[in-house]
Design an enzyme around this catalytic site. Structure first.
Site, mmCIF file in Angstrom:
data_model
loop_
_atom_site.group_PDB
_atom_site.id
_atom_site.type_symbol
_atom_site.label_atom_id
_atom_site.label_comp_id
_atom_site.label_asym_id
_atom_site.label_seq_id
_atom_site.Cartn_x
_atom_site.Cartn_y
_atom_site.Cartn_z
ATOM 1 N N ASN A 164 35.374 39.759 35.519
ATOM 2 C CA ASN A 164 36.487 39.888 35.583
ATOM 3 C C ASN A 164 37.315 40.013 36.998
ATOM 4 O O ASN A 164 38.474 39.659 36.973
ATOM 5 C CB ASN A 164 36.418 41.591 35.067
ATOM 6 C CG ASN A 164 37.903 42.301 35.108
ATOM 7 O OD1 ASN A 164 38.950 41.988 34.608
ATOM 8 N ND2 ASN A 164 37.888 43.070 36.215
ATOM 9 N N TYR A 188 47.064 29.477 40.367
ATOM 10 C CA TYR A 188 46.461 30.512 39.548
ATOM 11 C C TYR A 188 46.184 30.127 38.464
ATOM 12 O O TYR A 188 45.033 30.289 37.967
ATOM 13 C CB TYR A 188 47.411 31.691 39.330
ATOM 14 C CG TYR A 188 46.968 32.688 38.380
ATOM 15 C CD1 TYR A 188 45.959 33.473 39.013
ATOM 16 C CD2 TYR A 188 47.426 32.946 37.180
ATOM 17 C CE1 TYR A 188 45.323 34.327 38.172
ATOM 18 C CE2 TYR A 188 46.918 34.011 36.501
ATOM 19 C CZ TYR A 188 45.787 34.616 36.701
ATOM 20 O OH TYR A 188 45.213 35.633 35.856
ATOM 21 N N ARG A 190 34.887 45.594 45.898
ATOM 22 C CA ARG A 190 35.052 45.832 47.473
ATOM 23 C C ARG A 190 35.483 47.112 47.949
ATOM 24 O O ARG A 190 35.077 47.609 48.954
ATOM 25 C CB ARG A 190 36.061 44.743 48.132
ATOM 26 C CG ARG A 190 35.438 43.203 47.776
ATOM 27 C CD ARG A 190 36.770 42.523 48.151
ATOM 28 N NE ARG A 190 37.884 42.638 47.145
ATOM 29 C CZ ARG A 190 38.799 41.971 47.253
ATOM 30 N NH1 ARG A 190 39.016 41.325 48.283
ATOM 31 N NH2 ARG A 190 39.892 42.646 46.570
ATOM 32 N N ASP A 193 31.816 41.245 47.857
ATOM 33 C CA ASP A 193 32.688 40.464 47.655
ATOM 34 C C ASP A 193 32.384 39.224 46.777
ATOM 35 O O ASP A 193 31.602 38.561 47.403
ATOM 36 C CB ASP A 193 33.489 40.128 48.733
ATOM 37 C CG ASP A 193 34.634 39.136 48.986
ATOM 38 O OD1 ASP A 193 35.032 38.429 48.103
ATOM 39 O OD2 ASP A 193 35.627 39.308 49.728
ATOM 40 N N THR A 232 48.566 46.094 35.363
ATOM 41 C CA THR A 232 47.846 46.552 35.973
ATOM 42 C C THR A 232 48.163 46.540 37.243
ATOM 43 O O THR A 232 49.319 46.454 37.694
ATOM 44 C CB THR A 232 46.431 45.730 36.145
ATOM 45 O OG1 THR A 232 46.880 44.424 36.316
ATOM 46 C CG2 THR A 232 46.077 45.603 34.615
#
Ligand code: NDP
Ligand code: 8X3
Length: 260
Positions: free
Chosen positions: A93, A159, A39, A65, A194
């Site tokens: 990913n 999650y 995005r 998106d 990350t």
């Protein structure tokens, strides 16, 4: 067309940061052309320009998106067939965690963001790309799951559920695509430094950094080089499921440092 040594076309979602960006870098360094989806336009443009100059490859960027199915369909249809006549590898990913707490304290918006991105986004991209792979009669889909898709952990609830779903979808896709010459691989990394924790903790830099204090986590390059390895095997070999963690982490719940 399916020569192991030819320049391939690799489509990577979530290519503007972390594992996706490192995947772009390693495939570019190995002389493959890339289709990069995310995005953030400024980051996509910068990455395209850097990697094209450095490695003399071609990159097509797709501003989309993954939660928006029509946007994904339009993006895939916009890929110029002359320059990108095939898609060899799809790396699903793009993903995120939003929030960390007991289930009853979870925010519905966070749940929707995770489910819509990690599960439905992966489905949207896969559905848009599969007709191309099926027509070719070959291809490799790599889904980024997680150790969180193998064992749940305290406060990880939704999650973890999305990554269990990615695990189930990967197994299902592998079966569904057996007759089409298409490989399907699940990559399940443990803690990897990350922007993941920065996103999870809504931009709180101190809290995000603290997640990786006291041990040496995976780097995105560690994960990307493992992903790259799975794409270098002979045509008849498919890695179905691969979990990698740093030395001090065994699974979601056993790390020499508890992730809080
Ligand atoms: P980052 O936050 O560094 O990168 C996430 C990437 O996903 C960004 O490029 C972001 O791009 C993209 N993205 C997020 N939402 C969307 C969306 N709706 N549409 C398109 N792109 C999107 O995190 P990681 O590199 O760590 O995460 C990559 C994957 O790895 C995720 O699926 C994550 O669950 C998984 N993972 C991460 C681990 C870790 O410890 N870091 C361990 C195990 C798995 P943009 O914002 O520009 O759209
Ligand atoms: C990301 C790694 O341990 O935060 O999938 O779930 S963890």
């Amino acid at each position: 067309m399916q020569d192991q040594h030819r320049r391939k076309v690799v489509l990577i979602t979530g290519a503007t940061s972390g594992i996706g960006k490192s995947c772009a870098e390693i495939f570019a360094a190995n002389n493959h052309n890339l289709i990069l989806m995310a995005r953030r336009e400024d980051r996509l443009k910068q990455l395209k320009s850097t990697l094209e100059q450095q490695f003399g490859i071609y990159i097509h960027t797709l501003l989309a998106d993954v939660r928006n199915e029509q946007e994904v369909i339009n993006a895939i249809q916009s890929v110029p067939e002359n320059d990108f006549p095939v898609i060899d590898i799809l790396i699903n990913n793009a993903g995120l965690a939003a929030g960390f707490g007991p289930i009853d304290e979870g925010k519905t918006d966070d749940w929707n963001r995770m489910i819509d991105t990690n599960v439905k986004g992966l489905l949207h991209v896969t559905k848009a790309v599969l007709p191309i792979l099926k027509k070719q009669g070959y291809g490799h889909i790599i889904n980024i799951s997680s150790t969180a898709g193998k064992d749940v952990y305290l406060n990880g609830n939704v999650y973890c559920a999305t990554k269990f779903a990615v695990d189930a979808l990967t197994k299902s896709m592998r079966i569904d695509l057996l007759n089409h010459g298409i490989k399907v691989t699940s990559i399940n990394p443990g803690a990897c430094e990350t922007e993941f924790s920065l996103v999870r903790f809504d931009g709180d830099e101190q809290r995000a950094k603290a997640v990786y204090d006291g041990f040496t986590p995976l780097t995105p390059e560690d994960v990307a080089s493992t992903i790259y390895f799975t794409t270098t095997l002979p045509k008849h070999v498919c890695i179905n499921d691969l979990t990698l963690t740093c030395l001090t982490q065994a699974n979601s719940n056993y790390n020499i440092k508890k992730i809080v």
